[in-house]
Design a protein around this motif. Structure first.
Motif, PDB file in Angstrom:
ATOM      1  N   LEU A 121       5.217   0.865   2.935  1.00  0.00           N
ATOM      2  CA  LEU A 121       6.180   1.400   1.962  1.00  0.00           C
ATOM      3  C   LEU A 121       6.251   0.569   0.690  1.00  0.00           C
ATOM      4  O   LEU A 121       6.599   1.076  -0.366  1.00  0.00           O
ATOM      5  CB  LEU A 121       7.570   1.514   2.595  1.00  0.00           C
ATOM      6  N   ALA A 122       5.886  -0.700   0.775  1.00  0.00           N
ATOM      7  CA  ALA A 122       5.918  -1.584  -0.382  1.00  0.00           C
ATOM      8  C   ALA A 122       4.661  -1.470  -1.243  1.00  0.00           C
ATOM      9  O   ALA A 122       4.602  -2.046  -2.326  1.00  0.00           O
ATOM     10  CB  ALA A 122       6.101  -3.028   0.065  1.00  0.00           C
ATOM     11  N   SER A 123       3.667  -0.717  -0.792  1.00  0.00           N
ATOM     12  CA  SER A 123       2.417  -0.610  -1.550  1.00  0.00           C
ATOM     13  C   SER A 123       2.475   0.560  -2.537  1.00  0.00           C
ATOM     14  O   SER A 123       3.375   1.391  -2.494  1.00  0.00           O
ATOM     15  CB  SER A 123       1.230  -0.433  -0.601  1.00  0.00           C
ATOM     16  N   SER A 124       1.472   0.632  -3.401  1.00  0.00           N
ATOM     17  CA  SER A 124       1.421   1.719  -4.389  1.00  0.00           C
ATOM     18  C   SER A 124       0.962   3.036  -3.768  1.00  0.00           C
ATOM     19  O   SER A 124       1.188   4.099  -4.328  1.00  0.00           O
ATOM     20  CB  SER A 124       0.484   1.340  -5.539  1.00  0.00           C
ATOM     21  N   ASP A 125       0.315   2.986  -2.611  1.00  0.00           N
ATOM     22  CA  ASP A 125      -0.141   4.178  -1.887  1.00  0.00           C
ATOM     23  C   ASP A 125       0.320   4.057  -0.431  1.00  0.00           C
ATOM     24  O   ASP A 125      -0.475   3.714   0.447  1.00  0.00           O
ATOM     25  CB  ASP A 125      -1.662   4.288  -1.965  1.00  0.00           C
ATOM     26  N   PRO A 126       1.601   4.349  -0.150  1.00  0.00           N
ATOM     27  CA  PRO A 126       2.136   4.134   1.196  1.00  0.00           C
ATOM     28  C   PRO A 126       1.385   4.883   2.301  1.00  0.00           C
ATOM     29  O   PRO A 126       1.088   4.307   3.344  1.00  0.00           O
ATOM     30  CB  PRO A 126       3.577   4.618   1.107  1.00  0.00           C
TER      31      PRO A 126
END
Length: 57
Positions: A16-21
């Protein structure tokens, strides 16, 4: 026969913290299955569960 492997909850939080969850989550699940269950192949993932089958020899 399908095997249902629980996915560690931390993977969802990290993804969820990434740019592509969605992509990140799938990659984490795929890597988790490959490293911890080398005899299985990931077919799909459902709510917190990886659905796998045995690899063919």
């Amino acid at each position: 026969m399908e095997y249902r492997i629980p996915i560690p909850h931390i993977y969802k939080s990290i993804a969820l913290a990434s740019s592509d969850p969605a992509g990140t989550y799938y990659k984490y699940v795929e890597s988790y299955i490959r490293s911890n269950y080398p005899e299985l192949t990931l077919i799909r993932h459902e709510k917190g569960v990886a659905v796998c089958i045995l690899k063919e020899n």
